[in-house]
Design an enzyme around this catalytic site. Sequence first.
Site, PDB file in Angstrom:
ATOM      1  N   TYR A  91       1.616 -14.381 -29.444  1.00 50.60           N
ATOM      2  CA  TYR A  91       2.407 -13.248 -29.934  1.00 50.60           C
ATOM      3  C   TYR A  91       3.897 -13.592 -29.922  1.00 50.60           C
ATOM      4  O   TYR A  91       4.620 -13.301 -30.880  1.00 50.60           O
ATOM      5  CB  TYR A  91       2.133 -12.037 -29.049  1.00 50.60           C
ATOM      6  N   SER A 127      10.059  -8.359 -32.068  1.00 46.87           N
ATOM      7  CA  SER A 127       9.968  -7.946 -30.665  1.00 46.87           C
ATOM      8  C   SER A 127      10.912  -8.788 -29.826  1.00 46.87           C
ATOM      9  O   SER A 127      11.204  -9.934 -30.167  1.00 46.87           O
ATOM     10  CB  SER A 127       8.531  -8.116 -30.159  1.00 46.87           C
TER      11      SER A 127
END
Length: 329
Positions: free
Chosen positions: A203, A190
């Site tokens: 994350y 990501s």
Amino acid sequence: MDPWIIPLCFRAEHQAWDTRPMVVSIAWATFVTLLWMGNLLSHKIAYGMHREVDLQEEVIVITGGTSGLGLLIAEVYGMRGATVAVLDTKPLESTEARGITYYQCDVSDKGQVSRVASEIERDVRIQLGTPTVLINNAAIVVGKKLLDMSVDEVDRSLKTNLLSHFYTVKTFLPGMINNETGGTIVTVSSVIGHLGAAQLSDYAAAKAGVTALHKSLAAELKECPEIKTILVTPGQLSTPLFHGVRTPNSFIAPIVEPIDVAKEIIKAIDLGLSDHIGMPLYARWVDWYNVLPVGLQKIARSVSGIDRGMKTFIGRKATESKEKDGSPI
């Protein structure tokens, strides 16, 4: 045919070759062609030649494949005749219709990964052999500030989002190396791994680690040219994982549809290529953010709204509870 040829031909019907508009058009067309050739050459230097892919012989393992991006890829390959094994904790319905075999597995548990790998090889080894494509897609989002998370939540997040990649690669890569046709490893990371964001400390840290793991692994696999590696760094995906999050700036960072990312991943796998897939456009240039002076970085964060995006976060658990209640999502 390159897209610039058609307008160039139309202009040639009404302009002499030595007129200024025509010379400018030819120069532009030449420039675009050189850029395309340079990009092609750069790709070959970086990633080498492609490997031969025959879907009838491929065994594709997808983690987190019962929803979102993973499910889309699984369904496409299942319908196209490949052998698809989906690893997830959430059950998958109608697996026979999709041509998919579901294995209940928590990829954050290395013991379960090892057990399921043995089951997959038992089920397909006689016909096809070991898995040839590994798509590491499983992920969870806690969506809390660091001080509001429990230690258990941190552990769970890092195991699922980062350590699971080590477990699956260690489990399936040896078989790919021993396979004559090689294999492909897809790492779904990501842009948050490059930028960080409020309420995404766990994350972001995991995705930064995943990206570093992918690059290090690709360097180690130079001795195995038949093993291809694909890094995927999308922006915010329109999936249950980030349900409720509203992008604060749809112009700078539009929400990415999973089908668009799936198309690019499938294309790279089918062509037997190594690649870096970044969507939308800013995701391909996000590395330049760290080159900016720190003052400009702060301004860019404020304008983009990246640290405000998680304030409306609901997440996958809310969508699952609505599904159980029969409420619309």
